[in-house]
Motif scaffolding. Structure first.
Motif, PDB file in Angstrom:
ATOM      1  N   ALA A 174      60.748 -10.688  -3.613  1.00 29.24           N
ATOM      2  CA  ALA A 174      60.875  -9.890  -2.393  1.00 29.24           C
ATOM      3  C   ALA A 174      59.497  -9.423  -1.943  1.00 29.24           C
ATOM      4  O   ALA A 174      58.703  -8.933  -2.746  1.00 29.24           O
ATOM      5  N   PRO A 175      59.167  -9.566  -0.660  1.00 27.32           N
ATOM      6  CA  PRO A 175      57.844  -9.161  -0.170  1.00 27.32           C
ATOM      7  C   PRO A 175      57.722  -7.651  -0.062  1.00 27.32           C
ATOM      8  O   PRO A 175      58.731  -6.922  -0.063  1.00 27.32           O
ATOM      9  N   LEU A 176      56.490  -7.187   0.033  1.00 25.73           N
ATOM     10  CA  LEU A 176      56.262  -5.760   0.257  1.00 25.73           C
ATOM     11  C   LEU A 176      56.838  -5.325   1.593  1.00 25.73           C
ATOM     12  O   LEU A 176      57.328  -4.195   1.734  1.00 25.73           O
ATOM     13  N   ALA A 177      56.808  -6.193   2.591  1.00 25.37           N
ATOM     14  CA  ALA A 177      57.365  -5.883   3.915  1.00 25.37           C
ATOM     15  C   ALA A 177      58.887  -5.812   3.815  1.00 25.37           C
ATOM     16  O   ALA A 177      59.565  -6.830   3.692  1.00 25.37           O
ATOM     17  N   ASP A 178      59.407  -4.618   3.855  1.00 27.51           N
ATOM     18  CA  ASP A 178      60.821  -4.369   3.631  1.00 27.51           C
ATOM     19  C   ASP A 178      61.253  -3.262   4.586  1.00 27.51           C
ATOM     20  O   ASP A 178      60.513  -2.291   4.787  1.00 27.51           O
ATOM     21  N   PRO A 179      62.442  -3.352   5.181  1.00 26.67           N
ATOM     22  CA  PRO A 179      62.862  -2.285   6.096  1.00 26.67           C
ATOM     23  C   PRO A 179      62.893  -0.913   5.438  1.00 26.67           C
ATOM     24  O   PRO A 179      62.649   0.101   6.093  1.00 26.67           O
ATOM     25  N   ASP A 180      63.182  -0.854   4.136  1.00 26.22           N
ATOM     26  CA  ASP A 180      63.252   0.440   3.456  1.00 26.22           C
ATOM     27  C   ASP A 180      61.889   1.126   3.365  1.00 26.22           C
ATOM     28  O   ASP A 180      61.818   2.346   3.198  1.00 26.22           O
ATOM     29  N   ILE A 181      60.810   0.346   3.461  1.00 28.40           N
ATOM     30  CA  ILE A 181      59.490   0.939   3.276  1.00 28.40           C
ATOM     31  C   ILE A 181      59.088   1.800   4.474  1.00 28.40           C
ATOM     32  O   ILE A 181      58.284   2.732   4.338  1.00 28.40           O
ATOM     33  N   LEU A 182      59.669   1.526   5.642  1.00 27.61           N
ATOM     34  CA  LEU A 182      59.295   2.267   6.838  1.00 27.61           C
ATOM     35  C   LEU A 182      59.587   3.766   6.695  1.00 27.61           C
ATOM     36  O   LEU A 182      58.791   4.608   7.115  1.00 27.61           O
ATOM     37  N   ALA A 183      60.733   4.095   6.089  1.00 25.06           N
ATOM     38  CA  ALA A 183      61.084   5.501   5.930  1.00 25.06           C
ATOM     39  C   ALA A 183      60.203   6.204   4.904  1.00 25.06           C
ATOM     40  O   ALA A 183      60.074   7.437   4.924  1.00 25.06           O
ATOM     41  N   LYS A 184      59.582   5.441   4.013  1.00 23.94           N
ATOM     42  CA  LYS A 184      58.767   6.041   2.950  1.00 23.94           C
ATOM     43  C   LYS A 184      57.326   6.277   3.368  1.00 23.94           C
ATOM     44  O   LYS A 184      56.643   7.109   2.769  1.00 23.94           O
ATOM     45  N   ILE A 185      56.868   5.551   4.381  1.00 19.06           N
ATOM     46  CA  ILE A 185      55.454   5.619   4.743  1.00 19.06           C
ATOM     47  C   ILE A 185      54.997   7.026   5.099  1.00 19.06           C
ATOM     48  O   ILE A 185      53.935   7.476   4.630  1.00 19.06           O
ATOM     49  N   PRO A 186      55.737   7.811   5.922  1.00 18.56           N
ATOM     50  CA  PRO A 186      55.247   9.164   6.243  1.00 18.56           C
ATOM     51  C   PRO A 186      55.034  10.027   5.009  1.00 18.56           C
ATOM     52  O   PRO A 186      54.028  10.749   4.907  1.00 18.56           O
ATOM     53  N   GLY A 187      55.955   9.966   4.060  1.00 13.63           N
ATOM     54  CA  GLY A 187      55.796  10.748   2.840  1.00 13.63           C
ATOM     55  C   GLY A 187      54.634  10.269   1.996  1.00 13.63           C
ATOM     56  O   GLY A 187      53.887  11.078   1.414  1.00 13.63           O
ATOM     57  N   TRP A 188      54.450   8.968   1.924  1.00 10.56           N
ATOM     58  CA  TRP A 188      53.335   8.418   1.150  1.00 10.56           C
ATOM     59  C   TRP A 188      51.992   8.836   1.736  1.00 10.56           C
ATOM     60  O   TRP A 188      51.023   9.041   1.010  1.00 10.56           O
ATOM     61  N   MET A 189      51.931   8.954   3.059  1.00  9.76           N
ATOM     62  CA  MET A 189      50.671   9.319   3.693  1.00  9.76           C
ATOM     63  C   MET A 189      50.199  10.704   3.258  1.00  9.76           C
ATOM     64  O   MET A 189      49.005  11.017   3.326  1.00  9.76           O
ATOM     65  N   LEU A 190      51.118  11.547   2.805  1.00  9.17           N
ATOM     66  CA  LEU A 190      50.776  12.918   2.416  1.00  9.17           C
ATOM     67  C   LEU A 190      50.534  13.067   0.925  1.00  9.17           C
ATOM     68  O   LEU A 190      50.184  14.156   0.460  1.00  9.17           O
ATOM     69  N   ARG A 191      50.694  11.990   0.159  1.00  9.42           N
ATOM     70  CA  ARG A 191      50.565  12.071  -1.299  1.00  9.42           C
ATOM     71  C   ARG A 191      49.349  11.281  -1.765  1.00  9.42           C
ATOM     72  O   ARG A 191      49.192  10.115  -1.450  1.00  9.42           O
ATOM     73  N   ARG A 192      48.521  11.932  -2.574  1.00 12.08           N
ATOM     74  CA  ARG A 192      47.373  11.235  -3.149  1.00 12.08           C
ATOM     75  C   ARG A 192      47.798  10.220  -4.201  1.00 12.08           C
ATOM     76  O   ARG A 192      47.085   9.249  -4.460  1.00 12.08           O
ATOM     77  N   ASP A 193      48.965  10.450  -4.831  1.00 10.53           N
ATOM     78  CA  ASP A 193      49.428   9.542  -5.875  1.00 10.53           C
ATOM     79  C   ASP A 193      50.461   8.545  -5.354  1.00 10.53           C
ATOM     80  O   ASP A 193      51.194   7.938  -6.138  1.00 10.53           O
ATOM     81  N   ALA A 194      50.523   8.350  -4.044  1.00 11.22           N
ATOM     82  CA  ALA A 194      51.501   7.430  -3.466  1.00 11.22           C
ATOM     83  C   ALA A 194      51.253   6.004  -3.951  1.00 11.22           C
ATOM     84  O   ALA A 194      50.102   5.589  -4.128  1.00 11.22           O
ATOM     85  N   PRO A 195      52.305   5.222  -4.157  1.00  5.75           N
ATOM     86  CA  PRO A 195      52.118   3.835  -4.614  1.00  5.75           C
ATOM     87  C   PRO A 195      51.418   2.957  -3.585  1.00  5.75           C
ATOM     88  O   PRO A 195      50.813   1.948  -3.936  1.00  5.75           O
ATOM     89  N   VAL A 196      51.514   3.314  -2.314  1.00  4.60           N
ATOM     90  CA  VAL A 196      50.803   2.605  -1.256  1.00  4.60           C
ATOM     91  C   VAL A 196      49.966   3.629  -0.490  1.00  4.60           C
ATOM     92  O   VAL A 196      50.490   4.639  -0.017  1.00  4.60           O
ATOM     93  N   ARG A 197      48.665   3.374  -0.387  1.00  4.10           N
ATOM     94  CA  ARG A 197      47.784   4.286   0.343  1.00  4.10           C
ATOM     95  C   ARG A 197      47.013   3.512   1.408  1.00  4.10           C
ATOM     96  O   ARG A 197      46.720   2.326   1.247  1.00  4.10           O
ATOM     97  N   PHE A 198      46.696   4.219   2.473  1.00  4.91           N
ATOM     98  CA  PHE A 198      46.003   3.617   3.606  1.00  4.91           C
ATOM     99  C   PHE A 198      44.797   4.471   3.964  1.00  4.91           C
ATOM    100  O   PHE A 198      44.921   5.689   4.134  1.00  4.91           O
TER     101      PHE A 198
END
Length: 448
Positions: free
Chosen positions: A56-80
């Motif tokens: 399964a690719p990283l591009a997944d519909p479920d990831i869209l809802a997680k991105i805002p929360g990840w943006m606020l976490r230094r320990d997020a599994p995906v960082r930008f």
């Protein structure tokens, strides 16, 4: 088949397996890489999983809802980390476009036959050719800590009959029976997906073994390590030579099988490839108590971390940072991997023996690699394997050898064409320049 002189750019697992199958077809092969040894980029210390049925690719519909929360976490599994780099923003836009159910299922449907083909070729390398690289057929357990996530994974498995005979959804007690080393986090386990046929190995050791074998035989491969590719010489639409700091390397064809830098290397030719680096991390730890580390490879789905036993070491890898071409190793990423390992398998490893690593994994937005002829007829592309570089390397090398040899491809290959490598809207074009040096550009090797 016409035997040719072929240059392969990239001495990671993708480039070396490409050289292997081209040499077997009777071609005279030259491998170039800017690094002074093979396997020094994303092949060096990746997760070690040969994950053939979980593509399964990283591009997944479920990831869209997680991105805002990840943006606020230094320990997020995906960082930008935003950069003044149009390629970064273009890649992210296409990645977000690919986060839909149709593109995800299309990628899975294309990648699964390719990964199973790659598994057959890896088995040949082990059983017929005798390659040794800490290879183990030890199965894989995808661990879910969240009940909803586990139920969704189980439903997806039930909807894919082609996998149901190989993968099983199992509850917490079955996970613990399969892997008693997980007892320290028993209360956190909702269930798991177990695939008994998955495998592990040390990608770097396989790179070294391939190099040693390729240098021998009646048509030994010429290795030009420590040479930086600066561009290409093109005359009348045909590639005439690869240009390096040491001069021209002429040949009948070239396969670009490098890492994340390939997109920048092709820009002066007027060719756009949707490849950008996803930075991943790993640590390797000595095993003190084998009973307290997993036999199978384990993927912690919620934490986006994988564990694989490689010889007397435990490899822990994960995360995806979109931070450009920075290959530094931030202390907080290492600390995060150590913290997770201590919580999960701390009684089995020596935490003081940590060997940290970071690698730039060349990825396309859809997760599908590009294995295709470029708009220049004798310039071929085998790029963009992302986190599945180790898994897909042999299969993609077999495909590119089939294409160059004019044979029917072993598996369907249409979705790995350059024109179909992203959701609609990405421009692939040819420029007008005939001689196209690209000062300052270099190649890196690829794998995950």
């Amino acid at each position: 088949m016409n035997h040719m002189e072929i240059t392969v750019i990239g001495a990671g697992i993708v480039g070396l397996t490409t050289a292997w199958y081209l040499q077997r077809d009777g071609h005279q092969v030259t491998v170039i890489d800017r690094r002074t040894a093979v396997g020094q980029g994303a092949s060096m210390a990746n997760g070690g999983q040969l994950s053939y049925r979980y593509v399964a690719p990283l591009a997944d519909p479920d990831i869209l809802a997680k991105i805002p929360g990840w943006m606020l976490r230094r320990d997020a599994p995906v960082r930008f980390r935003p950069r003044f780099d149009p390629a970064q923003w273009q890649w992210i836009m296409r990645f977000l476009q690919a986060c839909n159910g149709n593109d995800k299922m299309r990628s899975v449907a294309a990648l699964l036959p390719l990964s199973l083909y790659s598994q057959r070729l890896i088995h040949d390398l082990v059983n017929h050719d005798g390659f040794e690289f800490d290879y183990r057929q030890n199965g894989k357990l995808i661990l879910h800590r969240d009940r909803k996530s586990f139920e969704a994974a189980r439903r997806l498995l039930e909807a894919r009959p082609e996998l149901s005979g190989q993968q099983l959804s199992i509850g917490r007690d079955a996970c613990l029976a399969l892997e008693p080393s997980l007892s320290g986090i028993a209360d956190s386990i909702a269930g798991g997906i177990h695939t008994a046929s998955e495998e592990t190995g040390d990608c770097y050791k396989l790179c070294q073994a391939l190099e040693a074998r390729l240098r021998t035989g009646p048509m030994p491969v010429c290795f030009r390590l420590g040479e930086e590719v600066s561009g290409f010489e093109v005359n009348d639409g045909i590639l005439g030579a690869v240009m390096t700091r040491s001069g021209r390397i002429r040949g009948d064809a070239c396969v670009l099988a490098g890492g994340a830098e390939v997109a920048r290397l092709l820009v002066p030719l007027g060719i756009r490839v949707p490849v950008y680096p996803l930075k991943g991390y790993s640590i390797s730890l000595s095993i003190d108590n084998p009973d307290n580390v997993p036999e199978a490879s384990v993927t912690d789905y919620q934490r986006k971390i994988v564990y694989a036993r490689l010889g007397n070491r435990l490899r822990i890898a994960g995360m995806a940072d979109i931070v450009g071409f920075d290959d530094g190793i931030p202390a907080d990423r290492v600390a995060g991997l150590l913290r997770e390992t201590s919580e999960t398998f701390g009684e089995g490893v020596d935490l003081s023996t940590v060997e940290p690593w970071a690698g730039l994994r060349p990825a396309t937005p859809t997760g599908r690699p590009v294995v295709d002829r470029s708009p220049i007829p004798n310039l071929w592309l085998n790029v963009g394997h992302g986190a599945l570089g180790f898994t897909l390397a042999a299969g993609c090398a077999g495909l590119i050898a089939d294409k160059i040899g004019g044979r029917q491809c072993a598996v369907p290959a249409a979705d790995f064409e350059l024109a179909r490598s992203t959701p609609s809207g990405w421009g692939v074009f040819r420029g007008r320049r005939a001689a196209c040096p690209a000062p300052g550009l270099s190649t890196t090797d690829s794998a995950a």
